[in-house]
Design an enzyme around this catalytic site. Structure first.
Site, PDB file in Angstrom:
ATOM      1  N   ASP A   1       4.265  -1.863   4.014  1.00  0.00           N
ATOM      2  CA  ASP A   1       4.838  -1.769   5.358  1.00  0.00           C
ATOM      3  C   ASP A   1       3.804  -2.069   6.434  1.00  0.00           C
ATOM      4  OD1 ASP A   1       7.154  -1.014   4.063  1.00  0.00           O
ATOM      5  OD2 ASP A   1       6.645   1.130   4.174  1.00  0.00           O
TER       6      ASP A   1
ATOM      7  N   ASP B   1      -0.952  -3.672   1.086  1.00  0.00           N
ATOM      8  CA  ASP B   1      -0.113  -2.607   1.601  1.00  0.00           C
ATOM      9  C   ASP B   1       1.265  -3.251   1.860  1.00  0.00           C
ATOM     10  OD1 ASP B   1       0.737  -0.267   3.104  1.00  0.00           O
ATOM     11  OD2 ASP B   1       0.436  -1.555   4.862  1.00  0.00           O
TER      12      ASP B   1
HETATM   13 MG    MG Z   1       1.040  -0.097   6.414  1.00  0.00          MG
END
Ligand code: MG
Ligand code: ZN
Length: 513
Positions: free
Chosen positions: A349, A347
């Site tokens: 962020d 992922d």
């Molecule tokens: Mg995230």
């Protein structure tokens, strides 16, 4: 007296005593809530539940077994009342004293921090004027037995640390000892309380049911295989249980097969005849010993004796079969989890870079500590790395595609090249198949890398990362941040894995080169 806050969790398969039990635990000092985990496979009707003063919560678990039901129960309680210090588990077939709440709080109030659980004394009434039947003797084994979740309260923190019950135990067998053992291994003690809870004497309604109960109980042998896989050969002494009969059942079954096979040729030679005779004797001796032990301990009535004879013939091969099934399942699960991932998908962020909502400015890209080093280590090991990122800011008009491209280019310039980039620009209400927790980006990344999803590991910081990976058939590790929800961490403990940082996640699940 210190304040004791607790929730009560009752997994149920809809047994008749439930309503009375709920009434009894709705006492004083009051629990913050009573959670009933309805684990009936087909819950066609509403459970018969009384009005309560304490909030009553029902969660549905659809027959996944008591371990999964208790987990769903304590996690539901925890999500609503996170300030609770204790979770008290009760089975739906126990009878508690009328002042159970006061007795429980008495048991819990002065426990030092290193005591993670308090268990009640379980009392099973002995049948009057006769010896107990085989089925009854199994329930009587609960008398004073330790680590029985029929009435046991755990500290919430200890449940979070262990992840709760291991849901691979599908029935009410070994799952409580397994949790207690892991709790003790985490450095906690388990205390005896003074409260006494009654467990009714399970008795089968008739001869046929008693026989079936004896046989279906053998499924527990599959759970013994899981215990051995988790704790090694000494698992029985670790949980304080007596040696089993698995070895003797194995010899009994092998002798029966040998006798049959040796008799198979049309004109058996001398060796086959001797072998068949010896094997038959071994089989008959062990079976007689097994049956005699069970008959002598019981009421010696005709139905009980005939039931013991029939089941003593059938149990050895059944027990061995179930154990074998358990061993095979443990091994295939181990093989599946020991397939070394060939790609790690991240992922973006909150996982690779600090989470800045709707990040549009490349200058604000800030990698999390250790990200670059972890990625380089994977690249050196020849493991593909990729990014799977929800960017609904694009659909919302908060980020334009150019800005997104510049931010992602900045991520690459700081963290090195990625083998695949998957970005979902859609809004949540677009119901696309790529936005996590949908599996689309994970399957697309695997396809682009020429791999199957099962060869990919996804590392993310929230529940939807984990869910997307599992939905695609990939594995997942949650690396929580301050913003990760507590129930998502619990859930990841159960269905996937949790690690404190990227480096540890990779070390545990990929290993060093
Ligand atoms: Mg995230
Ligand atoms: Zn999408």
């Amino acid at each position: 007296m210190t304040e004791v806050s607790y929730a009560v969790v009752i997994p149920t398969i809809g047994r008749p005593g439930l309503a009375n039990l709920v009434k009894a635990v709705d006492g004083d000092p009051a629990p913050s809530c009573i959670v009933v985990a309805d684990d009936r496979r087909a819950a066609t009707s509403e459970l018969d539940l009384p009005q309560t003063a304490a909030p009553l919560l029902v969660v549905h678990t659809g027959g996944r077994g008591p371990a999964a039901a208790r987990n769903a129960g304590w996690q539901a309680a925890d999500a609503e009342w996170p300030e609770d210090k204790w979770i008290a588990f009760l089975d739906d077939d126990v009878v508690v004293p009328v002042d159970w709440c006061r007795r429980l709080v008495n048991d819990l109030k002065d426990l030092p921090d290193n005591v993670a659980a308090s268990q009640a004394w379980i009392s099973v009434p002995v049948p009057e004027g006769r010896r107990p039947t085989d089925v009854e003797r199994r329930t009587l084994g609960l008398n004073g037995a330790s680590w029985i979740t029929a009435d046991m309260a755990y500290r919430r923190t200890a449940l979070v640390e262990t992840g709760g019950f291991d849901e691979r135990f599908p029935r009410a067998f070994r799952e409580d000892a397994d949790l207690a053992l892991r709790t003790v291994r985490n450095g906690y003690a388990i205390a005896w309380g003074e409260r006494v809870t009654t467990h009714p004497l399970a008795s089968s309604t008739n001869w046929r049911n008693g026989l079936i109960d004896s046989l279906t109980d053998q499924a527990g042998n599959a759970d013994n295989a899981l215990m051995r896989a988790k704790y090694g050969r000494r698992w029985r002494s670790l949980i304080g249980t007596t040696p089993g009969r698995t070895g003797r059942h194995l010899i009994t079954s092998a002798a029966a097969i040998t006798a049959v096979v040796a008799c198979a040729p049309k004109h058996p030679g001398r060796i086959s005849t001797v072998l068949a005779a010896t094997a038959s004797l071994v089989w008959a001796g062990l079976t007689a010993e097994f049956a005699a032990g069970r008959i002598l301990a019981g009421p010696r009535t005709l139905p009980e004796i005939s039931s013991m004879v029939v089941t003593s013939l059938l149990i050895p091969p059944l027990a061995v079969g179930h154990r074998l099934r358990g061993e095979l399942r443990v091994r295939s699960a181990h093989r599946a989890s020991s397939v070394k991932p060939r790609a790690v998908l991240f992922d973006r962020d909150g996982t690779l870079i600090k989470d800045v909502p709707y990040l549009a400015d490349p200058r604000r890209v800030q990698p999390v500590p250790g990200a670059r080093r972890t990625l380089n280590q994977l690249r050196r090991q020849g493991i593909a790395v990729g990014v799977v990122s929800n960017q609904s800011g694009v659909a919302r008009g908060l980020i334009n595609p150019d800005e997104l491209a510049r931010v992602n280019a900045r991520v690459e310039s700081l963290l090195g090249p990625f083998d695949t980039w998957q970005v979902c620009p859609h809004a949540p209400d677009a119901h696309c198949t790529c936005r996590k927790p949908e599996p689309g980006m994970v399957t697309a990344a695997a396809r682009e890398l020429g791999l199957t999803p099962s060869e990919c590991l996804l590392i993310g910081d929230i529940g939807s990362d984990v869910d997307a990976a599992l939905a695609a058939g990939a594995r997942a590790v949650l690396v929580p941040t301050r913003d990760t929800k507590v129930d998502e961490i619990h859930h990841a403990h159960v269905v996937a894995a949790v690690a404190p940082n990227l480096r540890t996640a990779v070390r545990r699940h990929i290993g060093r080169s």
